[in-house]
Design an enzyme around this catalytic site. Structure first.
Site, PDB file in Angstrom:
ATOM      1  N   TYR A  48       0.847  -1.199   0.000  1.00  0.00           N
ATOM      2  CA  TYR A  48       0.000   0.000   0.000  1.00  0.00           C
ATOM      3  C   TYR A  48       0.877   1.241   0.000  1.00  0.00           C
ATOM      4  O   TYR A  48       1.888   1.308   0.713  1.00  0.00           O
ATOM      5  CB  TYR A  48      -0.916   0.005   1.230  1.00  0.00           C
ATOM      6  N   ASP A  62      -0.571  15.839   5.789  1.00  0.00           N
ATOM      7  CA  ASP A  62      -1.506  15.192   4.873  1.00  0.00           C
ATOM      8  C   ASP A  62      -2.755  16.052   4.731  1.00  0.00           C
ATOM      9  O   ASP A  62      -3.830  15.727   5.243  1.00  0.00           O
ATOM     10  CB  ASP A  62      -1.854  13.796   5.402  1.00  0.00           C
ATOM     11  N   ASP A  89      -2.908   5.654  -2.897  1.00  0.00           N
ATOM     12  CA  ASP A  89      -3.864   6.652  -2.410  1.00  0.00           C
ATOM     13  C   ASP A  89      -3.866   7.833  -3.378  1.00  0.00           C
ATOM     14  O   ASP A  89      -2.861   8.520  -3.521  1.00  0.00           O
ATOM     15  CB  ASP A  89      -3.422   7.085  -1.008  1.00  0.00           C
ATOM     16  N   ASP A  91      -6.041  10.369  -3.094  1.00  0.00           N
ATOM     17  CA  ASP A  91      -6.750  11.462  -2.417  1.00  0.00           C
ATOM     18  C   ASP A  91      -8.126  11.689  -3.063  1.00  0.00           C
ATOM     19  O   ASP A  91      -8.878  10.764  -3.247  1.00  0.00           O
ATOM     20  CB  ASP A  91      -5.903  12.731  -2.405  1.00  0.00           C
ATOM     21  N   HIS A 116      -7.384   4.438  -4.746  1.00  0.00           N
ATOM     22  CA  HIS A 116      -8.676   4.820  -4.157  1.00  0.00           C
ATOM     23  C   HIS A 116      -8.871   6.322  -4.250  1.00  0.00           C
ATOM     24  O   HIS A 116      -7.925   7.109  -4.141  1.00  0.00           O
ATOM     25  CB  HIS A 116      -8.849   4.299  -2.729  1.00  0.00           C
ATOM     26  N   GLU A 118     -11.374   9.427  -2.774  1.00  0.00           N
ATOM     27  CA  GLU A 118     -12.214   9.679  -1.601  1.00  0.00           C
ATOM     28  C   GLU A 118     -13.224  10.791  -1.843  1.00  0.00           C
ATOM     29  O   GLU A 118     -13.167  11.504  -2.854  1.00  0.00           O
ATOM     30  CB  GLU A 118     -11.341   9.997  -0.396  1.00  0.00           C
ATOM     31  N   CYS A 126      -6.359  14.047   6.987  1.00  0.00           N
ATOM     32  CA  CYS A 126      -6.141  12.640   7.304  1.00  0.00           C
ATOM     33  C   CYS A 126      -7.456  12.028   7.760  1.00  0.00           C
ATOM     34  O   CYS A 126      -8.222  12.641   8.519  1.00  0.00           O
ATOM     35  CB  CYS A 126      -5.085  12.522   8.398  1.00  0.00           C
ATOM     36  N   ARG A 161     -13.289   5.425  -1.481  1.00  0.00           N
ATOM     37  CA  ARG A 161     -13.198   5.649  -0.041  1.00  0.00           C
ATOM     38  C   ARG A 161     -14.248   6.679   0.359  1.00  0.00           C
ATOM     39  O   ARG A 161     -14.392   7.719  -0.296  1.00  0.00           O
ATOM     40  CB  ARG A 161     -11.798   6.162   0.312  1.00  0.00           C
ATOM     41  N   GLU A 191     -13.879   4.647   5.730  1.00  0.00           N
ATOM     42  CA  GLU A 191     -12.856   5.148   6.642  1.00  0.00           C
ATOM     43  C   GLU A 191     -13.408   5.406   8.036  1.00  0.00           C
ATOM     44  O   GLU A 191     -14.554   5.858   8.201  1.00  0.00           O
ATOM     45  CB  GLU A 191     -12.258   6.440   6.073  1.00  0.00           C
ATOM     46  N   ASN A 213      -8.834  -0.032   7.178  1.00  0.00           N
ATOM     47  CA  ASN A 213      -7.608   0.737   7.420  1.00  0.00           C
ATOM     48  C   ASN A 213      -7.224   0.588   8.882  1.00  0.00           C
ATOM     49  O   ASN A 213      -7.864   1.164   9.757  1.00  0.00           O
ATOM     50  CB  ASN A 213      -7.844   2.203   7.067  1.00  0.00           C
TER      51      ASN A 213
END
Length: 302
Positions: A48, A62, A89, A91, A116, A118, A126, A161, A191, A213
Site C-alpha cells: 500500500y 496530509d 492513495d 486522495d 482509491h 475519496e 487525514c 473511499r 474510513e 484501514n
C-alpha cells in the site's frame, strides 16, 4: 536485479485474484522502494502506498499539498521495485471529474495496480482526524464514474473511499457505499468506522470487497486479520506503520548519538550491511556482469 519482471498488467490480474479469495489479504504500507522489497521478502500479499506517507516523506502534512505528478512518480518507483500488486492513495483525484480521469490514466502509466478516490472536500484531512467535511453524493458519484470511464486496463482496481461516517450515522455511510458501487467502484473503503460490527454491516450491505484501514492512533481499534475476515472484510492496510517504526528508530538513534557521542550502543538495533546488500540484490548485479560489478557481499554482521 533492477526492476520487477512481472508486468503491471499481470500484477493487476493478481490483485483481482487476491480480492476474490476467501480471506483478508494484507497490504502493509511502504515509504520507499527499499522498504517495499522487505515487504515482498516477508511474504505479504501486496503493498500500500499512502498519500499521507508520501506527504510526510516530503516534510508536509496530509492536507492535500502533494501533486499528481509527485504521487505518480513515487508510485512508479515503488511499483517497479516489487513483484507484488500495489494500491495507491489518490486522495480526491486531484480536482474535478476530468482531473480524476487523468489521475487514473497517469497511475495506470505509473504501473500501480489500483487506487482509491475519496469523497472529502479539498483541502482534505487525514481520515482519522476530526473536522472533516465531505462532498455531496452527486459529486462523490461523479468522481467514481469518471475514474471508471477513464480506465483503460479493465483490471486496474478502482476503490471508493468514503469518510462520511465521521459526520453521519452508519446508515448514511452504507447508502453512500452502495451508490459508489453503482457508480463503478470495485472495492469500498469505509474510513474510520467505530467498531468491528460496523465493518460487518458495511461488508454485508455491498456487493464488492471491503477494505479496512488499521492505522495506529486512529478512530478504529487495531483488529486482527482474523477478526476482520470474520467480519467479511477482504483486505486490510497498515498505511503508516513502517514509516512510524522507522522514524521512531531514527529518533532513538539520534538521541543515542547526542547523548553518547557515538552510535555504538545503537548498532545492534540496525539493519546489517549484509542484510542491506541482500535486500538490494548485490549478488544479482555481480552475476550479471562481474567485469563491471566486481565486488563480494561480506558475511557476518558487518
Amino acid at each position: 536485479m533492477l526492476y520487477s519482471h512481472v508486468t503491471a498488467e499481470a500484477k493487476r490480474v493478481k490483485f483481482r485474484e487476491l480480492l476474490a479469495e476467501d480471506r483478508c489479504v494484507q497490504f502493509p504500507g511502504t515509504f520507499t522502494p527499499l522498504a517495499t522489497k522487505v515487504i515482498q521478502d516477508k511474504g505479504f500479499d501486496g503493498v500500500y502506498i499512502s498519500g499521507g506517507v508520501l506527504a510526510n516523506e516530503l516534510g508536509l502534512p496530509d492536507v492535500g499539498l502533494t501533486t499528481l505528478t509527485e504521487v505518480a512518480q513515487r508510485g512508479a518507483q515503488i511499483a517497479r521495485s516489487t513483484d507484488l500488486p500495489t494500491l495507491i492513495d489518490a486522495d480526491t483525484g486531484f480536482g474535478e471529474p476530468m482531473n480524476v480521469a487523468r489521475t487514473i490514466q497517469e497511475l495506470e502509466n505509473a504501473g500501480v495496480s489500483g487506487c482509491h478516490i475519496e469523497d472529502q472536500f479539498n483541502p482534505k484531512r487525514c481520515g482519522h482526524l476530526d473536522g472533516k467535511s465531505v462532498v455531496d453524493l452527486e459529486i462523490a458519484v461523479k468522481r467514481i464514474q469518471a475514474a471508471a470511464q477513464a480506465r483503460r486496463d479493465p483490471n486496474f482496481v478502482i476503490m471508493a473511499r468514503t469518510d462520511i461516517r465521521a459526520i453521519e450515522p452508519l446508515e448514511v455511510a452504507i447508502e453512500r457505499a452502495q451508490a459508489l458501487v453503482q457508480a463503478g467502484a470495485d472495492v469500498i473503503f469505509p474510513e474510520a468506522l467505530k467498531d468491528i460490527d460496523e465493518f460487518e454491516a458495511v461488508a454485508s450491505a455491498v456487493s464488492v470487497p471491503v477494505l479496512a484501514n488499521m492505522t495506529e492512533f486512529g478512530k478504529s481499534e487495531l483488529f486482527t486479520v482474523e477478526q476482520l475476515h470474520n467480519a467479511g472484510v477482504s483486505m486490510v492496510i497498515y498505511p503508516v506503520s513502517a514509516q512510524r517504526a522507522a522514524m521512531g528508530a531514527v529518533e532513538r538513534l539520534l538521541d543515542t548519538i547526542k547523548a553518547d557521542g557515538t552510535q555504538q550502543a545503537a548498532v545492534s538495533e540496525m539493519q546489517t550491511r549484509t542484510r542491506l546488500y541482500q535486500t538490494v540484490d548485490y549478488d544479482g548485479y555481480s552475476a550479471f556482469d562481474s567485469n563491471v560489478f566486481n565486488f563480494e557481499v561480506p558475511g557476518g554482521r558487518s
